[in-house]
Design an enzyme around this catalytic site. Structure first.
Site, mmCIF file in Angstrom:
data_model
loop_
_atom_site.group_PDB
_atom_site.id
_atom_site.type_symbol
_atom_site.label_atom_id
_atom_site.label_comp_id
_atom_site.label_asym_id
_atom_site.label_seq_id
_atom_site.Cartn_x
_atom_site.Cartn_y
_atom_site.Cartn_z
ATOM 1 N N THR A 130 66.109 43.472 30.264
ATOM 2 C CA THR A 130 65.191 44.460 29.865
ATOM 3 C C THR A 130 65.264 45.817 30.074
ATOM 4 O O THR A 130 66.221 46.232 30.836
ATOM 5 C CB THR A 130 63.688 43.960 30.196
ATOM 6 O OG1 THR A 130 63.589 44.200 31.671
ATOM 7 C CG2 THR A 130 63.288 42.553 29.406
ATOM 8 N N GLY B 193 67.372 48.039 36.059
ATOM 9 C CA GLY B 193 68.462 48.563 36.961
ATOM 10 C C GLY B 193 69.704 48.608 36.411
ATOM 11 O O GLY B 193 70.843 48.720 37.349
ATOM 12 N N SER C 170 71.712 50.831 34.426
ATOM 13 C CA SER C 170 72.384 52.017 34.668
ATOM 14 C C SER C 170 72.784 52.087 36.339
ATOM 15 O O SER C 170 73.792 52.526 36.687
ATOM 16 C CB SER C 170 71.682 53.125 34.325
ATOM 17 O OG SER C 170 71.358 52.871 32.798
ATOM 18 N N ASP D 177 77.779 51.898 29.161
ATOM 19 C CA ASP D 177 76.310 51.474 29.295
ATOM 20 C C ASP D 177 75.680 51.911 27.970
ATOM 21 O O ASP D 177 76.394 52.367 27.073
ATOM 22 C CB ASP D 177 75.942 52.618 30.307
ATOM 23 C CG ASP D 177 74.417 52.364 30.833
ATOM 24 O OD1 ASP D 177 74.198 51.283 30.872
ATOM 25 O OD2 ASP D 177 73.554 53.187 31.309
ATOM 26 N N GLU D 178 74.440 51.265 27.837
ATOM 27 C CA GLU D 178 73.668 51.478 26.677
ATOM 28 C C GLU D 178 74.320 50.971 25.586
ATOM 29 O O GLU D 178 74.428 51.324 24.439
ATOM 30 C CB GLU D 178 73.356 52.959 26.282
ATOM 31 C CG GLU D 178 72.791 53.678 27.476
ATOM 32 C CD GLU D 178 71.119 53.251 27.702
ATOM 33 O OE1 GLU D 178 70.608 52.411 26.869
ATOM 34 O OE2 GLU D 178 70.534 53.698 28.646
ATOM 35 N N ALA D 179 75.116 49.779 25.718
ATOM 36 C CA ALA D 179 76.153 49.053 24.914
ATOM 37 C C ALA D 179 75.446 48.478 23.795
ATOM 38 O O ALA D 179 75.816 48.166 22.548
ATOM 39 C CB ALA D 179 76.844 47.973 25.575
#
Ligand code: ZN
Length: 225
Positions: A10, A14, A16, A86-88
């Site tokens: 969610t 953690g 990132s 990240d933020e895939a």
């Protein structure tokens, strides 16, 4: 043998922070990598964690082709051992397929981090493709908590203090568009997600003298729209 690994969870769990740690661990072992992100809370071309750490990153626009990008960098002499993505959840399914090809044909490790489902509980297209293609999907071990103390499993969108379950899939938080109101996100357990009971609503219910916010009878599941 290179792998495509998807770390999911969610918001606030953690991801990132782990992405930054993983880059650090690799680079201290002499490996060279690239960091990609999209719509980070701190703005373009930066990967930031809620704990305050950040690092420059390559912004993933919809027209970025991972395969072409890596080929170009390798051709110009770069060494690339791994990618941190990240933020895939915001990547397109096609970009996820390009990442799989980078793993298989170039032997480059790709570790992606993302949220699986949006505020409507529907999978993000990028996360769906990662679940379908990844060698391994791993749930983050640091769990975010709902206001009630249970494990938070759902991401709720809050507009001007009120939880909503309809709207555009991607609206980055902390933005006050004139028409849309202030958009924030809060992680909730499923029970309180289903009852639209975010922390603000729970506080409002708690000030009433004869009800407990935990009592499910006072916050029934809303009927379908
Ligand atoms: Zn809860």
């Amino acid at each position: 043998m290179a792998d495509l690994i998807f770390f999911s969870g969610t918001m606030d769990c953690g991801k990132s922070t782990l992405a930054l740690q993983m880059d650090h661990n690799n680079s201290t072992r002499g490996r060279q990598g690239l960091i990609f992100t999209k719509l980070d809370r701190m703005g373009d071309s930066v990967l930031s964690s809620r704990l305050g750490l950040s690092t420059p990153a390559i912004e993933v626009h919809d027209d970025l082709d991972f395969w072409d990008e890596i080929v170009e960098r390798l051709t110009s002499g770069a060494r690339i051992d791994y990618l941190i993505c990240d933020e895939a959840q915001f990547y397109t399914p096609l970009q996820v397929e390009q990442l799989a090809r980078v793993v298989d044909e170039m032997g480059i490790d790709v570790t992606a981090f993302g949220i699986t489902a949006d505020f409507r509980t529907e999978l993000f297209p990028g996360s769906r493709r990662l679940i379908e293609l990844a060698d391994r999907v791993q749930l983050l071990q640091v769990e975010a908590l709902c206001w009630c103390g249970r494990k938070a499993t759902h991401n709720a969108r809050i507009v001007d203090g009120v939880m909503v379950v309809e709207g555009e899939q991607v609206v980055v938080g902390d933005t006050a568009a004139a028409s849309a109101g202030l958009v924030e996100y809060e992680v909730l357990c499923r029970r309180h997600y289903m009852r639209r009971m975010n922390s603000h609503a729970a506080r409002a219910a708690a000030v009433s003298p004869d009800v407990l916010p935990f009592d499910l009878d006072v916050c029934p599941v809303p009927p379908p729209a």
